[in-house]
Every structure is written in structure tokens, then in C-alpha cells.
Design an enzyme around this catalytic site. Structure first.
Site, PDB file in Angstrom:
ATOM      1  N   HIS A  22      71.422 -47.276  83.879  1.00 54.20           N
ATOM      2  CA  HIS A  22      71.176 -46.430  82.714  1.00 54.20           C
ATOM      3  C   HIS A  22      72.148 -45.250  82.668  1.00 54.20           C
ATOM      4  CE1 HIS A  22      67.206 -48.102  81.314  1.00 54.20           C
ATOM      5  NE2 HIS A  22      67.372 -48.699  82.476  1.00 54.20           N
ATOM      6  N   ASP A 115      67.723 -41.479  76.691  1.00 50.42           N
ATOM      7  CA  ASP A 115      67.499 -42.884  77.049  1.00 50.42           C
ATOM      8  C   ASP A 115      66.193 -43.368  76.427  1.00 50.42           C
ATOM      9  OD1 ASP A 115      66.671 -45.248  78.658  1.00 50.42           O
ATOM     10  OD2 ASP A 115      68.355 -44.709  79.926  1.00 50.42           O
TER      11      ASP A 115
END
Length: 459
Positions: A22, A115
């Protein structure tokens, strides 16, 4: 005039979920923003700030928030349930405190890119009146599945025929859906995370995907009917695509230390396109039996191979395997994947099909042998083989529940010298060129980033 421009310079806070897969794409996106004269501040956890091998350029600022486990991160929590519950409780307060600190210090924030795994970051942004963009690190196809689950349009556990059809996607067999959906109940904490990405997504000002438009245009077009969707990828270091960001050859934050010199010197001595590069990423873990089947397949096919086996996985290797294959193979605990994939000696990539790995191989024109393990990887593998035509899948034996050495050997042979290999290599080059075109000046992804920046400055 200079002071006026300086006053209008946008400041964007970038908040990734604290895992390697990520962090990489969103850090790269931050660098793209900096190249557009935006001040970008990356927010990582206290623990990761102390434990990463960081080589970030000074152009991206760093700040920290707490996930509740400042001394040990995810491992300190002991389970996904404990980590996620604690982070979701502590994180919003910590992020709000950071925003107040930055504003009080004379660094107002014009935008927050978070995110998708962290929907609470959007709630915090709303408290401060900050415009926000959700950044999805997984594909449109995968997120479309999760969206349908979140809205009750795809009921779990799955029932009925073995194939589902969703807007903008190819027909998917149950086993080609993300594992959290296909194997309902296998990882309930993670299913909650991926489904809850959509709990407040309608309130986000923008929805970013780490792809380029041509890669999933039908899915993007469908999602664009109800969100302000922007494709901003592939977020791969500039050296491997357009070359517009100076000295940008690495993401800049590694949770594992790569054996760079050992890998590159070994590759330098191998013939062109002769090496099978094998890696299952930072999170996937093979069972002992599957590890053995893969090991004996690599030995049996008598090809050169570079295999990344994390320290936590080394004990699963068959006895004496490294010694017995020393003439043909190199086993390392971590490697500089982009440098390996771009090396002329690398012929194909045996991969778990994590989306970052898929995008990297696609951007560098490397054919893939897909061995998906869990989460989004089965859906990615479906696209690698049947939609994009840049690889093949090594399918598990139905009775044994694992991919046998015979299947792996056969697939390696097919990918390197079989009938399909020429077509796959041709497709790989096509997608490589399209990926580069998307981030080139005036490309689809570059235009979207410019539009985002312009909107922040205007507002």
C-alpha cells in the site's frame, strides 16, 4: 509574483495503510504531485517510521500518526482483529492532532489523499473542511466486487451458478473472485476492511485508481457514472516509464532490506531472457507442501531462477535445496524487484499476482506465470491471462489443493518456448507502451493528476 505563487502552492496530506504493497504506489503518487509543484506530506505510523529502510527524496515530507502499536506495529498486535480495532480507534484522533499541528505551524492542508482501507481518514478530512480523494491500490475489477458486496448486490455466501456477471467486468467464476468473497468466513476481519472501503466513499471528492484508463476502461466507465473517478497510474518509479522524475528508480521506503548487489551481479552473468524470477511478495505465505512442489519444479525445469524467499519462509525449503541448485539458482530474502524485472536476463515472472507486482511486470513488458494465493490475486490472475493476455495461470490440482511440480514445469516451458509465448510477449510489449503513454506528458493519467492539482490550487 514569486510570493503570490508560493502562497497558492497546494499542500496535500498522503495517508497510506501501513503495509509495503500500500505504501509503494501512494508514495509514488506523492512524488508525481511534488513534480507538479505541490507540497506533499506522507503520513506513516510511528513504528514504520522507525523500522523502514527509507531512501525517500527530501521532496516528500514525512509525518507520523499512531496505530496504537508504536513499538511493534502489526506484529505487536498479534492478530488482524486486534490491530484493526485498535488502529481504527486510535488513528482518527492521531490524524486530527497532526492536522491541527500542521495548520498551527503555518502549513494549511488543501487536500487529503487516503488509502481506501482507511475510510475514517475521510471523516477526519470532513471535520476540517479538507477536500479528499480515496486512493485504491487494488484494481477496478476487485473493488467493483467489494462494492457490490457492500451494497448487498452480491450476497454472501455465494450461491447458485458458478459464474457471476458484473457491470464492466468479464464473467468471473467463483474461484476467480477475491478470496475473502469466494471463501466466505476465511478472513472476516479483512473482509470487513475491504467492504467498508465503500461505507462513506460517496462523500469523497475524487476516487483515484492506480491504473491507466485503457487497462480497465469498461469498469472505469461504469464507476464514473456515480463517482468522480480518476486513473492516476501506474504509479511505478519514473525511471521505468517516462523518465521525467530525476533519479526516480525506487519507491523509497522498504520494510525489507534488498540484496541488491548479489542479485544484480548474478543476473549480469546470465543470457538474455533466460531467468525465471520468482517472488510471492511481502505478505503471501506458501504452505510447506506447496513450497516443496515449487522448489522441485524449479530444479526439474533446469532453468536459471532467482527466487525471493523471505526469512520467515526459509525453513520451508527442502533440505539441501539451495546447495543442490547453486549452479542454476539464486535464493535471496528480498530483492530490488524493479531492477530485476527490467534486467535483460529476466525472461518471465512467477508471481502471486499482487496488484503492484502485476503493474510492475506489465509496465516493464515481462510475461507472467500466475500462482495466486489469496485476497485479490485470483481476480488479477484472471485478467493477466484472459483479459490482458500477458501470462498464463498455473492452476491447482483439484484433489491435492496445490499446484504440482509437473504443472509448474509445464507452465514455465509454455511461457518461455510454447506456442502461446510469442503472442504473450507481443501483448506484454503492447501494454508496456500503453503504460508509458499514460504517464507521459499529456497522457490519460498525467492529465488527471494535472486536473486534480489545478482544482486544489483554484479552490
Amino acid at each position: 509574483m514569486g510570493e503570490e505563487n508560493k502562497a497558492k502552492k497546494a499542500h496535500v496530506l498522503i495517508v497510506p495503510y501501513p503495509a509495503q504493497g500500500h505504501i509503494n504506489p501512494i508514495v509514488q503518487f506523492a512524488k508525481r504531485l511534488v513534480s507538479k509543484d505541490v507540497k506533499a506530506t506522507l503520513v506513516t505510523t510511528v513504528f514504520l517510521s522507525k523500522s523502514t529502510f527509507s531512501d525517500l527524496t527530501s521532496s516528500v515530507d514525512l509525518q507520523t500518526i499512531s496505530d496504537g502499536f508504536d513499538e511493534g506495529g502489526y506484529d505487536q498486535a498479534g492478530s488482524a482483529d486486534v490491530y484493526l480495532q485498535t488502529f481504527w480507534s486510535v488513528g482518527p484522533k492521531s490524524l486530527a492532532t497532526l492536522i491541527k499541528k500542521l495548520v498551527d505551524a503555518g502549513h494549511p492542508i488543501h487536500g487529503l489523499v487516503y488509502d481506501g482501507f482507511l475510510p475514517w481518514a475521510l471523516d477526519v478530512a470532513k471535520q476540517f473542511g479538507i477536500r479528499s480523494a480515496v486512493f485504491f491500490t487494488q484494481s477496478c475489477a476487485v473493488n467493483s466486487v467489494y462494492y457490490h458486496v457492500s451494497r448487498g448486490l452480491l450476497q454472501l455466501p455465494l450461491q447458485g451458478s458458478n459464474v457471476i456477471s458484473l457491470p464492466g467486468l468479464p464473467p468471473l467464476e467463483f474461484s476467480e473472485l477475491p478470496s475473502f468473497v469466494f471463501r466466505h468466513g476465511s478472513y472476516p476481519a479483512w473482509l470487513d476492511v475491504v467492504v467498508n472501503q465503500f461505507s462513506n466513499v460517496d462523500e469523497a471528492d475524487w476516487v483515484f485508481f492506480n491504473i491507466f484508463y485503457e487497462l480497465e476502461k469498461e469498469a472505469v466507465d461504469w464507476m464514473s457514472k456515480f463517482w468522480k473517478v480518476m486513473t492516476v497510474g501506474p504509479t511505478v518509479p519514473s525511471l521505468y516509464l517516462d523518465g521525467r522524475l530525476e533519479n526516480d528508480k525506487d519507491y523509497g521506503m522498504n520494510l525489507f532490506k534488498p540484496s541488491t548487489s548479489a542479485c544484480m551481479s548474478w543476473l549480469n552473468g546470465k543470457p538474455k531472457s533466460s531467468v525465471v524470477y520468482v517472488s510471492f511478495g511481502s505478505f503471501a505465505s506458501l504452505g510447506v507442501e506447496q513450497m516443496a512442489e515449487l522448489a522441485w519444479a524449479l530444479k526439474g525445469c533446469n532453468c536459471y531462477f532467482l527466487w525471493v524467499v523471505k526469512e520467515s519462509e526459509e525453513a520451508k525449503l527442502p533440505g539441501n535445496f539451495i546447495e543442490e541448485t547453486a549452479e542454476k539458482g539464486l535464493v535471496v530474502t528480498w530483492c530490488p524487484q524493479l531492477e530485476v524485472l527490467s534486467h535483460e536476463s529476466t525472461g518471465c515472472f512467477l508471481t502471486h499476482c499482487g496488484f503492484n507486482s502485476v503493474l510492475e511486470a506489465l509496465s516493464l513488458g515481462v510475461p507472467m506465470l500466475a500462482m495466486p494465493q489469496w485476497t485479490d490475486q485470483g481476480t488479477n490472475a484472471k485478467h493477466v491471462e484472459d483479459v490482458w493476455g500477458i501470462g498464463i495461470r498455473a492452476r491447482p490440482d483439484e484433489k491435492l489443493g496445490l499446484v504440482t511440480r509437473e504443472i509448474i514445469e509445464q507452465c514455465i516451458k509454455e511461457l518461455t518456448e510454447g506456442e502461446k509465448s510469442k503472442e504473450i510477449k507481443k501483448n506484454a510489449i503492447k501494454w508496456k507502451n500503453l503504460a508509458k503513454k499514460a504517464v507521459d506528458e499529456g497522457g490519460s493519467s498525467d492529465k488527471n493528476i494535472n486536473e486534480f492539482v489545478a482544482k486544489l490550487v483554484c479552490d
